[in-house]
Design an enzyme around this catalytic site. Structure first.
Site, mmCIF file in Angstrom:
data_model
loop_
_atom_site.group_PDB
_atom_site.id
_atom_site.type_symbol
_atom_site.label_atom_id
_atom_site.label_comp_id
_atom_site.label_asym_id
_atom_site.label_seq_id
_atom_site.Cartn_x
_atom_site.Cartn_y
_atom_site.Cartn_z
ATOM 1 N N LYS A 55 0.825 -1.206 0.053
ATOM 2 C CA LYS A 55 -0.068 0.090 -0.055
ATOM 3 C C LYS A 55 0.896 1.261 -0.146
ATOM 4 O O LYS A 55 0.479 2.312 -0.198
ATOM 5 C CB LYS A 55 -1.113 -0.061 1.253
ATOM 6 C CG LYS A 55 -2.018 -1.109 1.105
ATOM 7 C CD LYS A 55 -2.982 -1.192 1.960
ATOM 8 C CE LYS A 55 -4.168 -2.193 1.818
ATOM 9 N NZ LYS A 55 -3.521 -3.631 1.887
HETATM 10 C C1 LIG Z 1 -4.283 -4.726 1.421
HETATM 11 C C2 LIG Z 1 -3.417 -5.963 1.373
HETATM 12 C C3 LIG Z 1 -3.891 -6.926 0.233
HETATM 13 C C4 LIG Z 1 -5.068 -6.866 -0.320
HETATM 14 O O1 LIG Z 1 -5.121 -5.846 -1.552
HETATM 15 P P1 LIG Z 1 -6.629 -5.249 -2.091
HETATM 16 O O2 LIG Z 1 -6.229 -4.203 -3.020
HETATM 17 O O3 LIG Z 1 -7.105 -4.789 -0.974
HETATM 18 O O4 LIG Z 1 -7.070 -6.372 -3.002
HETATM 19 C C5 LIG Z 1 -3.250 -8.220 0.221
HETATM 20 N N1 LIG Z 1 -2.106 -8.325 0.917
HETATM 21 C C6 LIG Z 1 -1.441 -7.219 1.658
HETATM 22 C C7 LIG Z 1 -0.513 -7.478 2.543
HETATM 23 C C8 LIG Z 1 -2.282 -6.260 1.893
HETATM 24 O O5 LIG Z 1 -1.689 -5.199 2.899
#
Ligand SMILES: *Cc1c(COP(=O)(O)O)cnc(C)c1O
Length: 437
Positions: A55
């Site tokens: 993110k």
């Molecule tokens: C947020 C997250 C996901 C999921 O991603 P999305 O965009 O919500 O599908 C998967 N793995 C990790 C480690 C995350 O932080």
């Protein structure tokens, strides 16, 4: 990014990204490198940023986009970013917005839904403009509670009187989606540069999915002409998306599981709405109908045209905790490469894809977090039963695998916890108002 964010000049965007992806924030060359395990098996490492999860790629840029937009619009009020998080968004948003002028940020996470390391990452965050609180309920509860605040006229007016307006940093924010498209383009370029692909040759992408933001970005990359063949959507036991892609019926009325991949413990995948919009030929009326049904009945079924497109573009499957643990140890034993619990879901589902289709095209597996963020489960998967849950696990994992703790996590045990509040949905609006002084 400029193709989607036409209100910014190329110069502005270059400035934003140079700051966001500078070497003191992303500790690796290329921001999101592809690590090849085999000639045709690449891991897109998205976790070299300041919070060790994917993110960061979007949330390091978003504050620049937001503050620049506020300036362009002549906005005088302060933006108060409200975040519901299943763990990683919260920390990444705090890290992105900490001490950014013209903003405040309040983050709420499910009390028992995040790892201790994730919790500490948030509650020890430095900065003058932020607030963190745990929440009694699961992620979907926090998310819908925050959505209520956004649509509550009364609290919006009270905030405005104090000089604030509310904004979101959750993955439905377009400024989150766009930066994520870029790394699918760069991954394609990397596969060409290292000889795994010839220009124009197709490859598959496998993404561990929760709110459907990351894989949606891959879909946009595909629409832009990157030759992605299948989009492989990997879920944990909260497998609402697996069923949806197989049947065309989205059914959120089911048991919710706390898994070892908590960032994917989601039953309402917000960004799926965007995909349906595009697959319906950008027909907002159809989407509205489905989303109202989801709200009133917890279920909707897409029409046959959309269903056909879904199965043409996507493959979906899921795996259990046990399967994910086994995958962590298999990948480690085979390649001496350590993956986290979310990435493990993707690898497991990719194996299922290979078995059921015999498709041998090169693949890029999105790796979304450093294994150190989920040390407890990763150690258990390696057969090290340590029996406690604290931050000592970081050291144990480093010693067990002869690897280094990522810099952003290394000093976490020495920081003081600044926030210890807990709220439920009723108390949440007032907690926010108290923060807006
Ligand atoms: C947020 C997250 C996901 C999921 O991603 P999305 O965009 O919500 O599908 C998967 N793995 C990790 C480690 C995350 O932080």
């Amino acid at each position: 990014m400029g193709k989607y964010l036409s209100d910014f000049s190329e110069e502005e965007l270059n400035g934003f990204t140079q700051t966001a992806y500078s070497e003191d924030r992303f500790t690796v060359r290329g921001t999101a490198p592809v690590h090849m395990l085999e000639d045709t098996l690449g891991v897109l490492e998205l976790w070299h940023g300041p919070t060790c999860a994917f993110k960061d790629v979007a949330l390091q840029v978003l504050p620049h986009l937001l503050t620049s937009s506020l300036e362009k619009l002549g906005e005088t009020k302060t933006a108060c970013i409200l975040v519901a998080t299943s763990g990683d968004t919260g920390k990444a948003a705090l890290e992105g917005f900490a001490d950014v002028p013209g903003t405040r940020i309040a983050v709420f996470y499910p009390k028992d839904g995040v790892s201790r390391i994730q919790e500490l990452q948030m509650t020890t965050q430095r900065g003058q403009n932020l607030y963190v609180s745990s929440f009694r309920g699961n992620f979907d509860n926090v998310q819908s509670c925050i959505k209520e605040v956004f649509s509550d006229e009364n609290i919006r007016t009270r905030a405005a009187e104090k000089g604030y307006f509310f904004s979101s940093a959750n993955s439905i924010n377009w400024g989150r989606a766009v930066p994520q498209i870029v790394y699918y383009v760069s991954a394609y370029c990397e596969l060409i540069n290292n000889g795994s692909l010839k220009q124009g040759d197709e490859f598959n992408v496998c993404v561990p999915t929760g709110n459907f933001g990351n894989i949606l970005a891959a879909y946009y990359a595909r629409e832009m002409g990157i030759p992605i063949s299948k989009l492989i959507c990997a879920s944990n036991s909260n497998n609402v998306l697996t069923d949806f892609f197989k049947t065309g019926r989205y059914d959120a009325e089911r048991q919710f599981y706390h898994t070892i991949s908590p960032a994917m413990d989601i039953l309402i995948s917000s960004n799926l709405e965007r995909l349906i919009f595009h697959l319906s030929g950008n027909d907002d009326k159809t989407v509205t109908r489905y989303m109202s049904k989801l709200k009133s009945d917890g279920v909707y079924t897409v029409n046959d045209e959309i269903k056909a497109l879904l199965s043409e573009l996507f493959f979906a499957d899921f795996c259990t905790n046990e399967e994910a643990m086994k995958t962590i140890s298999e990948i480690y034993n085979e390649y001496s490469y350590l993956i986290d619990t979310h990435t493990a879901v993707a690898f497991n589902v990719y194996n299922k894809y290979r078995e059921s289709t015999n498709d041998t095209k090169p693949v890029v597996v999105a790796s979304t977090a450093s294994p150190f963020k989920f040390s407890e489960s990763v150690l258990a998967a390696l057969g090290v039963d340590v029996g406690y849950k604290g931050i000592e696990l970081l050291d144990i994992l480093a010693r067990t695998t002869e690897s280094e703790i990522p810099k952003p996590l290394a000093d976490i045990g020495t920081l003081t916890e600044r926030f210890t509040d807990t709220a439920d949905c009723e108390a949440l609006p007032e907690a926010i108002m108290r923060f807006l002084i």
